[in-house]
Enzyme design. Structure first.
Site, PDB file in Angstrom:
ATOM      1  N   TRP A   1      -8.442   2.078  -8.421  1.00  0.00           N
ATOM      2  CA  TRP A   1      -9.486   1.273  -7.477  1.00  0.00           C
ATOM      3  C   TRP A   1      -8.960  -0.393  -8.137  1.00  0.00           C
ATOM      4  CZ3 TRP A   1     -14.708   3.757  -7.740  1.00  0.00           C
ATOM      5  CH2 TRP A   1     -14.822   4.719  -6.915  1.00  0.00           C
ATOM      6  N   TYR A  24       0.900  -1.152  -0.017  1.00  0.00           N
ATOM      7  CA  TYR A  24      -0.089   0.029  -0.039  1.00  0.00           C
ATOM      8  C   TYR A  24       0.896   1.207  -0.138  1.00  0.00           C
ATOM      9  CZ  TYR A  24      -3.877   3.046   1.198  1.00  0.00           C
ATOM     10  OH  TYR A  24      -4.733   4.087   1.329  1.00  0.00           O
ATOM     11  N   TYR A  80      -4.600  15.864   2.068  1.00  0.00           N
ATOM     12  CA  TYR A  80      -5.345  14.451   2.090  1.00  0.00           C
ATOM     13  C   TYR A  80      -4.006  13.641   2.614  1.00  0.00           C
ATOM     14  CZ  TYR A  80      -7.509  10.328   0.323  1.00  0.00           C
ATOM     15  OH  TYR A  80      -8.008   8.920   0.213  1.00  0.00           O
ATOM     16  N   HIS A 127       1.333   4.077  -3.060  1.00  0.00           N
ATOM     17  CA  HIS A 127       1.277   5.517  -2.784  1.00  0.00           C
ATOM     18  C   HIS A 127       2.384   6.484  -2.927  1.00  0.00           C
ATOM     19  CE1 HIS A 127      -2.941   4.296  -1.502  1.00  0.00           C
ATOM     20  NE2 HIS A 127      -3.291   5.415  -1.718  1.00  0.00           N
TER      21      HIS A 127
END
Length: 107
Positions: free
Chosen positions: A80, A21, A44, A25
């Site tokens: 996604w 993950y 964010y 990112h």
């Protein structure tokens, strides 16, 4: 949501996927960050609670944000699909996101 457009939500990683993950990112697609910014999303951050592999996200949305339209965007759906193997998703492929109510804020 607080008056300034700040929201928080929780997502869930699959076991053992924290490094994947983070790596994905760290290499987030420029076209995705451009889309998020153009949609009125800024400031964010996503945090990991290691014992539960829960992700806690906090973001600001501009008053005129268009974040509700992100699922219609091809780059969002492609991201996604890119992430679906490492986290919990719904039937559309979007990450399962549980809204978190604001309990305290200090300016």
């Amino acid at each position: 949501m607080s008056g300034d457009g700040k929201i928080a939500f929780r997502m869930q990683l699959n076991p053992g996927q924290a490094a994947a993950y983070k790596a994905r990112h760290d290499a987030i697609w420029p076209e995705l960050t451009a889309l998020l910014r153009a949609s009125g999303i800024g400031d964010y951050s996503i945090f990991l609670h290691e014992p539960t592999q829960s992700l806690f996200a906090v973001m600001r949305r501009a008053p005129d944000h268009r974040a509700d339209h992100l699922p219609e965007e091809a780059v969002m759906r492609r991201w996604w699909r890119h992430m679906a193997d490492i986290m919990a998703t719904d039937a559309t492929g979007a990450p399962l996101a549980e809204p978190l109510p604001l309990m305290f804020h200090m300016d």
